[in-house]
Motif scaffolding. Sequence first.
Motif, PDB file in Angstrom:
ATOM      1  N   GLU A 244       0.824  -1.004  -0.127  1.00 14.45           N
ATOM      2  CA  GLU A 244       0.050   0.483   0.602  1.00 14.45           C
ATOM      3  C   GLU A 244       0.938   0.833   0.042  1.00 14.45           C
ATOM      4  OE1 GLU A 244      -3.431   0.097   0.068  1.00 14.45           O
ATOM      5  OE2 GLU A 244      -2.843  -2.343  -0.328  1.00 14.45           O
ATOM      6  N   ASN A 245       2.061   1.017  -0.290  1.00 14.39           N
ATOM      7  CA  ASN A 245       3.150   1.934  -0.093  1.00 14.39           C
ATOM      8  C   ASN A 245       2.643   2.843   0.983  1.00 14.39           C
ATOM      9  OD1 ASN A 245       5.674   3.654  -0.913  1.00 14.39           O
ATOM     10  ND2 ASN A 245       4.464   4.984  -2.321  1.00 14.39           N
ATOM     11  N   LEU A 246       2.889   2.395   2.058  1.00 11.54           N
ATOM     12  CA  LEU A 246       2.785   3.534   3.412  1.00 11.54           C
ATOM     13  C   LEU A 246       3.464   4.375   4.249  1.00 11.54           C
ATOM     14  CD1 LEU A 246      -0.138   1.298   5.677  1.00 11.54           C
ATOM     15  CD2 LEU A 246      -0.770   2.649   3.943  1.00 11.54           C
ATOM     16  N   THR A 247       3.355   5.353   4.298  1.00 11.84           N
ATOM     17  CA  THR A 247       4.748   6.799   4.311  1.00 11.84           C
ATOM     18  C   THR A 247       4.100   7.560   6.153  1.00 11.84           C
ATOM     19  OG1 THR A 247       4.119   8.263   2.957  1.00 11.84           O
ATOM     20  CG2 THR A 247       5.107   6.409   1.747  1.00 11.84           C
ATOM     21  N   ALA A 248       2.897   7.213   6.096  1.00 14.60           N
ATOM     22  CA  ALA A 248       2.527   7.876   7.156  1.00 14.60           C
ATOM     23  C   ALA A 248       0.941   7.860   7.385  1.00 14.60           C
ATOM     24  CB  ALA A 248       2.848   9.609   7.118  1.00 14.60           C
ATOM     25  N   PRO A 249       0.210   7.980   8.958  1.00  9.16           N
ATOM     26  CA  PRO A 249      -0.984   7.820   8.786  1.00  9.16           C
ATOM     27  C   PRO A 249      -1.888   8.608   7.585  1.00  9.16           C
ATOM     28  CG  PRO A 249       0.583   8.203  10.466  1.00  9.16           C
ATOM     29  CD  PRO A 249       1.282   9.410  10.154  1.00  9.16           C
ATOM     30  N   ALA A 250      -3.147   7.557   7.130  1.00 12.22           N
ATOM     31  CA  ALA A 250      -3.657   8.425   6.273  1.00 12.22           C
ATOM     32  C   ALA A 250      -4.705  10.320   6.604  1.00 12.22           C
ATOM     33  CB  ALA A 250      -5.084   7.330   6.171  1.00 12.22           C
ATOM     34  N   HIS A 251      -4.345  10.136   5.537  1.00 15.83           N
ATOM     35  CA  HIS A 251      -4.104  12.063   5.322  1.00 15.83           C
ATOM     36  C   HIS A 251      -3.743  13.222   6.087  1.00 15.83           C
ATOM     37  CE1 HIS A 251      -8.932  10.826   4.350  1.00 15.83           C
ATOM     38  NE2 HIS A 251      -8.816  10.129   6.047  1.00 15.83           N
ATOM     39  N   TRP A 252      -2.450  12.467   6.262  1.00 16.42           N
ATOM     40  CA  TRP A 252      -1.259  13.514   6.881  1.00 16.42           C
ATOM     41  C   TRP A 252      -0.869  14.193   4.791  1.00 16.42           C
ATOM     42  CZ3 TRP A 252       2.539  12.911  11.184  1.00 16.42           C
ATOM     43  CH2 TRP A 252       1.810  12.479  11.850  1.00 16.42           C
ATOM     44  N   HIS A 253      -0.341  15.086   5.153  1.00 17.82           N
ATOM     45  CA  HIS A 253       0.661  15.072   3.581  1.00 17.82           C
ATOM     46  C   HIS A 253       2.152  16.237   4.482  1.00 17.82           C
ATOM     47  CE1 HIS A 253      -3.379  14.705   2.357  1.00 17.82           C
ATOM     48  NE2 HIS A 253      -3.865  16.090   2.716  1.00 17.82           N
ATOM     49  N   PRO A 254       3.091  16.208   3.113  1.00 14.88           N
ATOM     50  CA  PRO A 254       4.344  16.629   3.641  1.00 14.88           C
ATOM     51  C   PRO A 254       4.433  17.966   3.323  1.00 14.88           C
ATOM     52  CG  PRO A 254       4.591  14.452   2.236  1.00 14.88           C
ATOM     53  CD  PRO A 254       3.421  14.737   2.362  1.00 14.88           C
ATOM     54  N   ASP A 255       4.616  18.747   3.539  1.00 12.89           N
ATOM     55  CA  ASP A 255       4.700  20.433   3.296  1.00 12.89           C
ATOM     56  C   ASP A 255       5.657  20.826   3.731  1.00 12.89           C
ATOM     57  OD1 ASP A 255       3.233  22.794   2.406  1.00 12.89           O
ATOM     58  OD2 ASP A 255       4.131  23.196   4.040  1.00 12.89           O
ATOM     59  N   PRO A 256       6.392  21.818   3.244  1.00 16.50           N
ATOM     60  CA  PRO A 256       8.118  22.557   3.365  1.00 16.50           C
ATOM     61  C   PRO A 256       7.698  22.939   4.699  1.00 16.50           C
ATOM     62  CG  PRO A 256       7.486  22.857   1.055  1.00 16.50           C
ATOM     63  CD  PRO A 256       6.277  22.069   1.342  1.00 16.50           C
ATOM     64  N   GLY A 257       6.880  23.266   5.230  1.00 17.49           N
ATOM     65  CA  GLY A 257       6.701  23.829   6.357  1.00 17.49           C
ATOM     66  C   GLY A 257       7.314  23.385   7.562  1.00 17.49           C
ATOM     67  N   GLY A 258       6.277  22.305   7.068  1.00 20.60           N
ATOM     68  CA  GLY A 258       6.063  20.900   8.586  1.00 20.60           C
ATOM     69  C   GLY A 258       4.734  19.976   7.631  1.00 20.60           C
ATOM     70  N   TRP A 259       4.396  19.160   9.032  1.00 18.64           N
ATOM     71  CA  TRP A 259       2.979  18.246   7.882  1.00 18.64           C
ATOM     72  C   TRP A 259       2.143  18.574   8.532  1.00 18.64           C
ATOM     73  CZ3 TRP A 259       3.647  13.546   5.737  1.00 18.64           C
ATOM     74  CH2 TRP A 259       5.061  12.297   6.370  1.00 18.64           C
ATOM     75  N   LEU A 260       1.211  18.427   7.568  1.00 15.54           N
ATOM     76  CA  LEU A 260      -0.075  19.252   7.378  1.00 15.54           C
ATOM     77  C   LEU A 260      -0.960  17.731   7.000  1.00 15.54           C
ATOM     78  CD1 LEU A 260      -0.424  21.962   3.877  1.00 15.54           C
ATOM     79  CD2 LEU A 260       0.421  22.328   6.286  1.00 15.54           C
ATOM     80  N   TYR A 261      -2.484  18.206   7.475  1.00  9.09           N
ATOM     81  CA  TYR A 261      -3.434  17.076   7.792  1.00  9.09           C
ATOM     82  C   TYR A 261      -4.917  17.669   7.376  1.00  9.09           C
ATOM     83  CZ  TYR A 261      -6.823  13.860   9.951  1.00  9.09           C
ATOM     84  OH  TYR A 261      -7.576  13.050  10.939  1.00  9.09           O
ATOM     85  N   THR A 262      -5.619  17.288   6.326  1.00  7.47           N
ATOM     86  CA  THR A 262      -7.250  17.261   5.935  1.00  7.47           C
ATOM     87  C   THR A 262      -8.006  16.456   6.605  1.00  7.47           C
ATOM     88  OG1 THR A 262      -5.745  17.372   3.681  1.00  7.47           O
ATOM     89  CG2 THR A 262      -8.150  17.525   3.983  1.00  7.47           C
ATOM     90  N   ARG A 263      -9.324  17.269   7.070  1.00  4.42           N
ATOM     91  CA  ARG A 263      -9.525  16.958   7.932  1.00  4.42           C
ATOM     92  C   ARG A 263     -11.074  17.402   7.136  1.00  4.42           C
ATOM     93  NH1 ARG A 263      -7.884  17.446  13.155  1.00  4.42           N
ATOM     94  NH2 ARG A 263      -7.977  15.237  13.491  1.00  4.42           N
ATOM     95  N   PHE A 264     -12.223  16.362   6.732  1.00  3.99           N
ATOM     96  CA  PHE A 264     -13.552  16.646   6.752  1.00  3.99           C
ATOM     97  C   PHE A 264     -13.436  18.343   5.530  1.00  3.99           C
ATOM     98  CE2 PHE A 264     -14.063  14.862  10.481  1.00  3.99           C
ATOM     99  CZ  PHE A 264     -14.629  13.602  10.455  1.00  3.99           C
ATOM    100  N   GLY A 265     -12.223  18.566   4.754  1.00 10.60           N
ATOM    101  CA  GLY A 265     -11.977  18.521   3.984  1.00 10.60           C
ATOM    102  C   GLY A 265     -11.393  20.003   4.451  1.00 10.60           C
ATOM    103  N   VAL A 266     -10.813  19.923   4.971  1.00 11.88           N
ATOM    104  CA  VAL A 266      -9.831  21.394   5.522  1.00 11.88           C
ATOM    105  C   VAL A 266      -8.669  21.127   6.311  1.00 11.88           C
ATOM    106  CG1 VAL A 266      -9.454  23.229   7.283  1.00 11.88           C
ATOM    107  CG2 VAL A 266     -12.097  22.934   6.700  1.00 11.88           C
ATOM    108  N   THR A 267      -7.804  21.687   4.868  1.00 11.89           N
ATOM    109  CA  THR A 267      -5.909  21.163   5.540  1.00 11.89           C
ATOM    110  C   THR A 267      -5.654  22.548   6.433  1.00 11.89           C
ATOM    111  OG1 THR A 267      -6.101  20.196   3.543  1.00 11.89           O
ATOM    112  CG2 THR A 267      -4.473  20.748   4.184  1.00 11.89           C
TER     113      THR A 267
END
Length: 437
Positions: A244-267
């Motif tokens: 499944e190519n898991l690299t982080a919890p679901a809905h986490w996104h790497p970003d130059p300023g740190g990790w982001l998380y998307t929850r119910f349409g809001v990142t």
Amino acid sequence: MTDTETLRAHIATVLARARDRTHTLTDAVDETDLIAQHSPLMSPLVWDFAHIGNQEELWLVRDVGGREPVRADIDGMYDAFQNPRRDRPQLPLLRPDEARDYTRVVRDKVFDVLEANALKGHRLVDEGFAFGMIAQHEQQHDETMLATHQLRAGAAVLTAPPPPASRAPVAAEVLIPGGPFTMGTSTEPWALDNERPAHAVHVDAFVIDAAPVTNGQYLGFIEDGGYDDPRWWSDAGWRHRRTENLTAPAHWHPDPGGWLYTRFGVTRPLIPDEPVVHVCFHEARAYARWAGKRLPTEAEWEKSARFDPATGRSRRFPWGDDEPDETRANLGQRHLAPAPVGAYPRGASALGVHQLIGDVWEWTDTDFHGYPGFTAFPYREYSEVFFGDKYKVLRGGSFGTDAVACRGSFRNWDLPVRRQIFAGLRCARDPRPGEAG
């Protein structure tokens, strides 16, 4: 008001609360979203909606009430065992307006049945069991629909106030003394069959995290190369991670300023002291091994939550026998996120373990089986057909779990690869020499 009238009023309240939530989740989106399948793991929202009504009709209108069917022609279509989730969009499902009309007619009949029923006389209705079972069923599907909302694409449609801030420091770990305790229940009136019967279990002394593992702690595992190091993973877990190519919890996104998380349409940026969520069992176990610990067994989790060393009894909830409220636990979709560690000091267990109820379901390293003396009731398909080594037990509920479907004895289960559920973890370990006294 008599005891029966009080119980009848309570049942009406929990049924209405569940239906209000169902309407919130389905009214928030348009017809296109209701009939769409947002993930092959999930049903279209409109299937869940009509299924809720169909189960209510089967159990309360026909069985308890002895009334004529409302829509016997749809029983097969809304049978979860006949129709896997991936196949449900191809069924001739009720349209959203039809589902709303159907569930309204069924609910009107249910309230007529409730008014006429003595709520005693045989096991299915004693203390309102069947009505409580249906309220729990609807809330469980509401949590499933909330998970579907998390998987849908598009703008945010759900709103809720943020959870409370941390209110008290929380110790890193708690030592739980060895010895017996009472696991499960034989007295909780709406407990489901897999929670029964109460039985004595001996648990050796162990140490458990005083709070769920946070985003910040889990980030340490990622930054240390945890997803790339097979040492921390079981064979099955490593295969799944690679497939499944898991690299982080679901809905986490790497970003130059740190990790982001998307929850119910809001990142938004990741909140470090919030419990990590949307990790599968394999990820939870790998993290625990990396941290030099392990996942607790189900018995260890329940002893941490319910055992009162002052009395030797098992409480209904970590804090005691009182029902949950907004000062003790993050439940009922009151908020749309886990609360930071330390947000609910009034909800701590007698042994000082925090946030065992609400926020995130917690994986345990225990396969799902019946307790000694288990008896299926009122039907095998609720629990018994899932017993075996395929499913792992989760405990404690999430921010999306309603209080009617969550208590210290409540058991959830899922496949170890599932991440769409609101699941996190806390770790345990054996005591070090001399630590247990």
